[in-house]
Design a protein around this motif. Sequence first.
Motif, short mmCIF file in Angstrom:
data_model
loop_
_atom_site.label_atom_id
_atom_site.label_comp_id
_atom_site.label_asym_id
_atom_site.label_seq_id
_atom_site.Cartn_x
_atom_site.Cartn_y
_atom_site.Cartn_z
N GLU A 50 0.85 -1.18 0.00
CA GLU A 50 0.00 0.00 0.00
C GLU A 50 0.90 1.24 0.00
OE1 GLU A 50 -2.38 -0.78 3.44
OE2 GLU A 50 -0.87 -0.07 4.86
N THR A 51 0.37 2.33 -0.59
CA THR A 51 1.14 3.56 -0.74
C THR A 51 0.65 4.60 0.26
OG1 THR A 51 1.44 3.08 -3.09
CG2 THR A 51 1.87 5.35 -2.37
N ILE A 52 1.60 5.31 0.88
CA ILE A 52 1.26 6.31 1.90
C ILE A 52 1.80 7.67 1.46
CG2 ILE A 52 1.50 7.00 4.31
CD1 ILE A 52 2.27 3.44 3.37
N LEU A 53 0.95 8.67 1.50
CA LEU A 53 1.34 10.05 1.25
C LEU A 53 1.12 10.84 2.53
CD1 LEU A 53 1.97 12.62 -0.44
CD2 LEU A 53 -0.47 12.66 -1.05
N GLU A 54 2.14 11.57 2.97
CA GLU A 54 2.04 12.36 4.19
C GLU A 54 2.36 13.83 3.88
OE1 GLU A 54 3.61 10.26 7.90
OE2 GLU A 54 4.65 9.20 6.29
N ILE A 55 1.49 14.72 4.36
CA ILE A 55 1.67 16.16 4.19
C ILE A 55 1.56 16.82 5.56
CG2 ILE A 55 0.81 18.26 3.09
CD1 ILE A 55 -0.40 16.49 0.91
N ASP A 56 2.58 17.58 5.93
CA ASP A 56 2.61 18.29 7.21
C ASP A 56 2.79 19.77 6.93
OD1 ASP A 56 3.13 19.43 9.69
OD2 ASP A 56 4.19 17.66 10.44
N TRP A 57 1.74 20.56 7.14
CA TRP A 57 1.82 21.98 6.81
C TRP A 57 2.70 22.76 7.77
CZ3 TRP A 57 0.76 24.27 2.44
CH2 TRP A 57 -0.09 23.64 1.53
N ASP A 58 2.93 22.25 8.97
CA ASP A 58 3.86 22.92 9.87
C ASP A 58 5.27 22.91 9.28
OD1 ASP A 58 1.94 23.54 11.77
OD2 ASP A 58 2.15 21.61 12.78
N LYS A 59 5.66 21.78 8.69
CA LYS A 59 6.96 21.69 8.05
C LYS A 59 6.98 22.45 6.73
CE LYS A 59 8.02 17.17 10.10
NZ LYS A 59 8.31 15.74 9.82
N ALA A 60 5.84 22.45 6.02
CA ALA A 60 5.79 23.17 4.74
C ALA A 60 5.92 24.66 4.94
CB ALA A 60 4.47 22.84 4.03
N ASP A 61 5.34 25.19 6.01
CA ASP A 61 5.42 26.62 6.27
C ASP A 61 6.84 27.06 6.57
OD1 ASP A 61 2.72 26.86 5.91
OD2 ASP A 61 2.21 26.87 8.05
N ALA A 62 7.66 26.14 7.06
CA ALA A 62 9.04 26.48 7.39
C ALA A 62 9.95 26.51 6.16
CB ALA A 62 9.60 25.48 8.41
N ALA A 63 9.46 25.97 5.04
CA ALA A 63 10.28 25.95 3.82
C ALA A 63 10.26 27.31 3.16
CB ALA A 63 9.75 24.88 2.87
N SER A 64 11.42 27.77 2.70
CA SER A 64 11.52 29.07 2.05
C SER A 64 11.26 29.00 0.56
CB SER A 64 12.92 29.67 2.29
OG SER A 64 13.92 28.79 1.81
N MET A 65 11.50 27.86 -0.06
CA MET A 65 11.28 27.67 -1.49
C MET A 65 10.29 26.51 -1.70
SD MET A 65 13.26 29.97 -2.82
CE MET A 65 13.46 29.46 -4.53
N ILE A 66 9.51 26.59 -2.76
CA ILE A 66 8.49 25.57 -3.00
C ILE A 66 9.11 24.19 -3.18
CG2 ILE A 66 8.42 25.91 -5.51
CD1 ILE A 66 5.36 25.45 -5.28
#
Length: 360
Positions: A50-66
């Motif tokens: 099975e395939t798992i996709l994880e998205i954490d917006w707390d970590k995404a907000d810390a990124a400076s570039m897309i």
Amino acid sequence: KEVLAQNQSSKRTAKFKRMRLGEKGIGRLGVHRLGRRIELITKVENADYETILEIDWDKADAASMIEDIPLKITKRSPLFFQQNESGTYIKISALRVAWSRKMARDCARTISALNSPFETSDSFNGLFSIDGDDKEKSWLKGLLAFDDIKDWKLISFNRSMQGKKIQKFHYQFTPWATMPKLRPRSVCWNASDALSRIVRKRQDDDSRKKLDEDVDLSTPDIGIVRFKGIIFDRDSRTLSLGVQDKAGLKEYLDINGGVRVFRDNMRVLDYGEPGNDWLDLNSRRVNRPGVHISNNVIIAAVYLNRESSNCLVEKANREGFLENAAYDNLYSALEFCLQRVEMERRADKDILRKNYGAEE
């Protein structure tokens, strides 16, 4: 996940024969409004992983570039799904707003409203539940479902329309067992009957009189239109003859009453939502309350075939159809059918009022 049919000319999926929906990909963003962490687990039938996709917006907000936004996709031996199972599971956590009892009840109503009230689909049926028996019992207690209220109807109707005619018309008045003075009554006819012609009123420029004009559902063609519904009586004296939860029934009709639209059993929003009087039922009733029905006494559904009704174009925001010629014809045909239902209903209402004192 379904595999699309090999024939590229087909717009239906191979397994469930569903029409593909969506164009711009906006709908997939909806889950992110609910929570900051998303976990998606998906598995195809007979796969050994099975395939798992994880998205954490707390970590995404810390990124400076897309390109620095972390997007984690992994594979593993099946843990959530069994070996012979398939499907997709989405877990939303770190909620942006703490849920309340009202939010849970509103969500339950919304998900229930996605289901067709009269026709079920084996491949799609929305259900809502809450983990923990105590909270589910307290938060969802007293929340009526369609099955809880459908037997309190007095009138049901079912008809199909195509081209310029009503192909099938069926009207049924079904008094309750607590109404021994009344008898059931039904009216049926088909396309060969003179009443089957679908018409609307048109203002004649010369005489200034209103004339009957044919409504043609084949110009432009939207295929067969099926229209089913049930109608209730909210008069207190009528309800006292058998309804135990009068307040619950009225609340259900206030929220869920109206005419919904389904294409291939998938709901077209926001027809039938509270406040959307798209068939002008409430405004017509204001002028003649003893004749016309309102949204809070009817639960009805319009059924369309997606492929044959492609002249009915959904708006970009997925809130109804563009008001083109096909829509105008659909509106006029449904209005005509409702007028026929109201005519029959009037006769039964008169008998009900005479015997049991029900008011309009």
